[in-house]
Design a protein around this motif. Structure first.
Motif, mmCIF file in Angstrom:
data_model
loop_
_atom_site.group_PDB
_atom_site.id
_atom_site.type_symbol
_atom_site.label_atom_id
_atom_site.label_comp_id
_atom_site.label_asym_id
_atom_site.label_seq_id
_atom_site.Cartn_x
_atom_site.Cartn_y
_atom_site.Cartn_z
ATOM 1 N N LEU A 87 0.982 -1.309 0.010
ATOM 2 C CA LEU A 87 -0.039 -0.131 -0.090
ATOM 3 C C LEU A 87 0.951 1.448 -0.078
ATOM 4 O O LEU A 87 0.414 2.273 -0.589
ATOM 5 N N LYS A 88 1.984 1.056 0.763
ATOM 6 C CA LYS A 88 2.818 2.207 0.911
ATOM 7 C C LYS A 88 3.238 2.891 -0.558
ATOM 8 O O LYS A 88 3.778 3.679 -1.024
ATOM 9 N N ASN A 89 3.649 1.655 -1.491
ATOM 10 C CA ASN A 89 4.429 1.811 -2.586
ATOM 11 C C ASN A 89 3.478 1.969 -3.667
ATOM 12 O O ASN A 89 3.594 1.959 -4.818
ATOM 13 N N SER A 90 2.080 2.245 -3.495
ATOM 14 C CA SER A 90 1.048 2.282 -4.493
ATOM 15 C C SER A 90 0.605 3.602 -4.590
ATOM 16 O O SER A 90 0.107 4.192 -3.603
ATOM 17 N N PRO A 91 0.866 4.231 -5.770
ATOM 18 C CA PRO A 91 0.268 5.768 -5.852
ATOM 19 C C PRO A 91 -1.022 5.841 -6.112
ATOM 20 O O PRO A 91 -1.666 7.118 -6.236
ATOM 21 N N LYS A 92 -1.735 4.720 -6.516
ATOM 22 C CA LYS A 92 -3.208 4.856 -6.992
ATOM 23 C C LYS A 92 -4.234 5.112 -5.684
ATOM 24 O O LYS A 92 -5.190 5.897 -6.085
ATOM 25 N N GLU A 93 -3.848 4.734 -4.853
ATOM 26 C CA GLU A 93 -4.668 5.176 -3.601
ATOM 27 C C GLU A 93 -4.714 6.569 -3.044
ATOM 28 O O GLU A 93 -3.565 6.980 -2.931
ATOM 29 N N THR A 94 -5.603 6.847 -2.560
ATOM 30 C CA THR A 94 -5.907 8.197 -1.958
ATOM 31 C C THR A 94 -5.425 8.099 -0.771
ATOM 32 O O THR A 94 -5.528 7.220 0.074
ATOM 33 N N PRO A 95 -4.781 9.360 0.024
ATOM 34 C CA PRO A 95 -4.575 9.483 1.130
ATOM 35 C C PRO A 95 -5.441 9.082 2.142
ATOM 36 O O PRO A 95 -5.352 8.357 3.202
ATOM 37 N N THR A 96 -6.794 9.418 1.893
ATOM 38 C CA THR A 96 -7.702 8.959 2.909
ATOM 39 C C THR A 96 -8.228 7.560 2.988
ATOM 40 O O THR A 96 -8.301 6.927 3.894
ATOM 41 N N GLY A 97 -7.950 7.057 1.762
ATOM 42 C CA GLY A 97 -8.394 5.612 1.874
ATOM 43 C C GLY A 97 -7.103 4.746 2.415
ATOM 44 O O GLY A 97 -7.221 3.883 2.980
ATOM 45 N N ASN A 98 -5.878 5.519 2.177
ATOM 46 C CA ASN A 98 -4.564 4.681 2.870
ATOM 47 C C ASN A 98 -4.672 4.886 4.258
ATOM 48 O O ASN A 98 -4.362 3.560 4.800
ATOM 49 N N GLU A 159 -1.519 14.946 9.748
ATOM 50 C CA GLU A 159 -2.835 14.433 9.538
ATOM 51 C C GLU A 159 -3.893 15.242 10.246
ATOM 52 O O GLU A 159 -5.161 14.904 10.004
ATOM 53 N N LEU A 160 -3.698 16.201 10.984
ATOM 54 C CA LEU A 160 -4.519 17.069 11.907
ATOM 55 C C LEU A 160 -5.238 17.996 10.674
ATOM 56 O O LEU A 160 -4.630 18.538 9.516
ATOM 57 N N PRO A 161 -6.267 18.397 11.046
ATOM 58 C CA PRO A 161 -7.121 19.214 10.051
ATOM 59 C C PRO A 161 -6.486 20.552 10.235
ATOM 60 O O PRO A 161 -5.679 21.100 10.816
ATOM 61 N N GLU A 162 -7.017 21.465 9.065
ATOM 62 C CA GLU A 162 -6.250 22.775 8.561
ATOM 63 C C GLU A 162 -6.496 23.631 9.710
ATOM 64 O O GLU A 162 -5.458 24.376 10.329
ATOM 65 N N ASP A 163 -7.659 23.565 10.624
ATOM 66 C CA ASP A 163 -7.885 24.680 11.621
ATOM 67 C C ASP A 163 -7.284 24.313 12.949
ATOM 68 O O ASP A 163 -7.338 24.841 14.040
ATOM 69 N N CYS A 164 -6.670 22.903 12.920
ATOM 70 C CA CYS A 164 -5.928 22.479 14.188
ATOM 71 C C CYS A 164 -6.780 21.738 15.206
ATOM 72 O O CYS A 164 -6.481 21.652 16.238
ATOM 73 N N TYR A 165 -8.294 21.944 15.198
ATOM 74 C CA TYR A 165 -8.961 21.640 16.140
ATOM 75 C C TYR A 165 -9.101 20.024 16.275
ATOM 76 O O TYR A 165 -9.954 19.538 15.199
ATOM 77 N N TYR A 166 -8.424 19.553 16.936
ATOM 78 C CA TYR A 166 -8.490 17.848 17.188
ATOM 79 C C TYR A 166 -7.957 17.685 18.626
ATOM 80 O O TYR A 166 -6.705 17.554 18.765
ATOM 81 N N PRO A 167 -8.582 18.072 19.577
ATOM 82 C CA PRO A 167 -8.217 18.001 20.880
ATOM 83 C C PRO A 167 -7.303 16.912 21.350
ATOM 84 O O PRO A 167 -6.461 16.945 22.218
#
Length: 386
Positions: A87-98, A159-167
């Motif tokens: 999976l790490k070497n597969s460029p076809k998978e989306t980051p979310t799917g990975n 992997e945190l969201p852009e607004d950094c709200y992830y307590p």
């Protein structure tokens, strides 16, 4: 089919599965071509003597059956490792799917360590001093799930969201029990006490939940103790009067180690899963035991306590009963009050912070209050999200 034939068939399958991972087996030497028996024993969380019985086909049918399950889990983990690398070497998978796929694999890898521990201890809930799992082995089962080279169960900074709200991200890492606590058992015979001594907890964000990082979970290894009071003082002596009895201060501050009236009978080893929910300035805690076993103090040490053989046998029998009945209360969902977050700004959570929970334990007709506090000793993300 005769019982002996059934055992031999299980043993053959056990060897066959091991060969798939460790190479060809030589029955004349009872060894595998690529790995020592000691290394294989450690991989399966067995002592050398336990693995020797398995490999020499002198173990019981039940032991071989459980060992067969453990080897299959090992093979499953290796298959998952291959999928991770692919999976790490597969460029076809989306980051979310990975991420979702890697999380699923991570849960299974962690589950391998914990369920192996559970299946090893469950059939022998009460075990003797000889041939036991060591404390280090038990702890390694948990540590392996969080400190391995394949999948990290933590949410990473990128992997945190852009607004950094992830307590929860600042709560990830290793926590330990800050202070021990004691609970007297209410049962037919007075004199038994439970001392919570050691806890190591790995906490991770529950990113599989869609709750903006407001949940995290902890996997704990606990090593606690059961003590016996030679005087068999009634439980009422340790509790305040009234409808809501509490443990007296003198009892909580007492040190059984330095009191000749108290004898340590056994250690209680437990795997525990806790969930935490961050609700504004408060944190709620719930959880239950995954597996537990009892390790008696060696006979030669107990005999030095001037206790008769008859009494020692009675105490061990009583301890078995406690393990099967009273400790079940610790397996039920825990009852704790919410606690205040160490800092209202979750970005400021740091090593040295404490999560302190006031809880209740049911022992017979009594609900006993106790406090369980975790201190943060090893934080996974020490920097701020920006």
């Amino acid at each position: 089919m005769h019982k002996e034939d059934e055992v031999n068939k299980i043993h053959e399958e056990f060897i066959s599965k091991l060969e798939r991972h460790y190479g060809k087996y030589d029955p004349s030497t009872n060894k595998f071509e690529s790995t020592s028996n000691s290394k294989i024993a450690r991989d399966l969380f067995y002592s050398d003597s336990q693995f020797s019985r398995l490999i020499n086909n002198t173990a019981s049918e039940g032991e071989l059956t459980r060992a067969l399950r453990n080897v299959q889990r090992l093979l499953d983990v290796n298959e998952l490792r291959g999928k991770v690398n692919k999976l790490k070497n597969s460029p076809k998978e989306t980051p979310t799917g990975n991420k979702k796929y890697l999380w699923t694999i991570g849960v299974i890898l962690l589950g391998f360590a914990l369920t192996t521990a559970y299946f090893l201890t469950r059939p022998h809930q009460v075990i003797n001093h000889t041939g036991k799992l060591t404390e280090q082995t038990r702890y390694e089962m948990l540590r392996w799930g969080f400190e391995n080279n394949y999948v990290k169960p933590y949410v990473r900074l990128k992997e945190l969201p852009e607004d950094c709200y992830y307590p929860c991200y600042k709560y990830q890492g290793k926590w330990r029990l800050k202070e021990e606590y004691k609970i007297p058992f209410f049962r037919e015979r007075n004199g038994f006490h439970y001392v919570a001594k050691e806890v190591v907890m790995y906490a991770r964000c529950m990113d599989e939940r869609d709750d903006q990082g407001e949940s995290f979970e902890g996997y704990e290894y606990q090593k606690h103790e059961i003590w016996y009071d030679k005087r068999e003082v009634p439980i009422d002596s340790f509790l305040t009067k009234g409808n809501n009895p509490k443990l007296r201060t003198f009892y909580m501050n007492s040190n059984f180690e330095n009191d000749p009236n108290y004898v340590k009978i056994a250690y209680v080893h437990t795997f525990f899963k806790t969930e935490f929910n961050i609700d504004g300035e408060q944190i709620q805690r719930s959880g239950k035991a995954i597996g537990r076993d009892i390790e008696f103090v060696p006979q030669e040490i107990l005999e030095k306590e001037a206790l008769s053989t008859e009494l020692l046998n009675e105490l061990k029998s009583e301890t078995n009963s406690i393990a099967k009945n009273l400790l079940d209360d610790f397996s039920k969902p825990i009852n704790c009050n919410p606690t205040m977050a160490p800092d209202l700004d979750f970005n400021q959570i740091k090593e040295g912070d404490v999560l302190s929970f006031d809880c209740q334990f049911s022992t017979g007709r009594f609900l006993v209050d106790y406090n369980k506090s975790y201190v943060f000793t090893d934080q996974y993300i020490s920097t701020f999200c920006r």
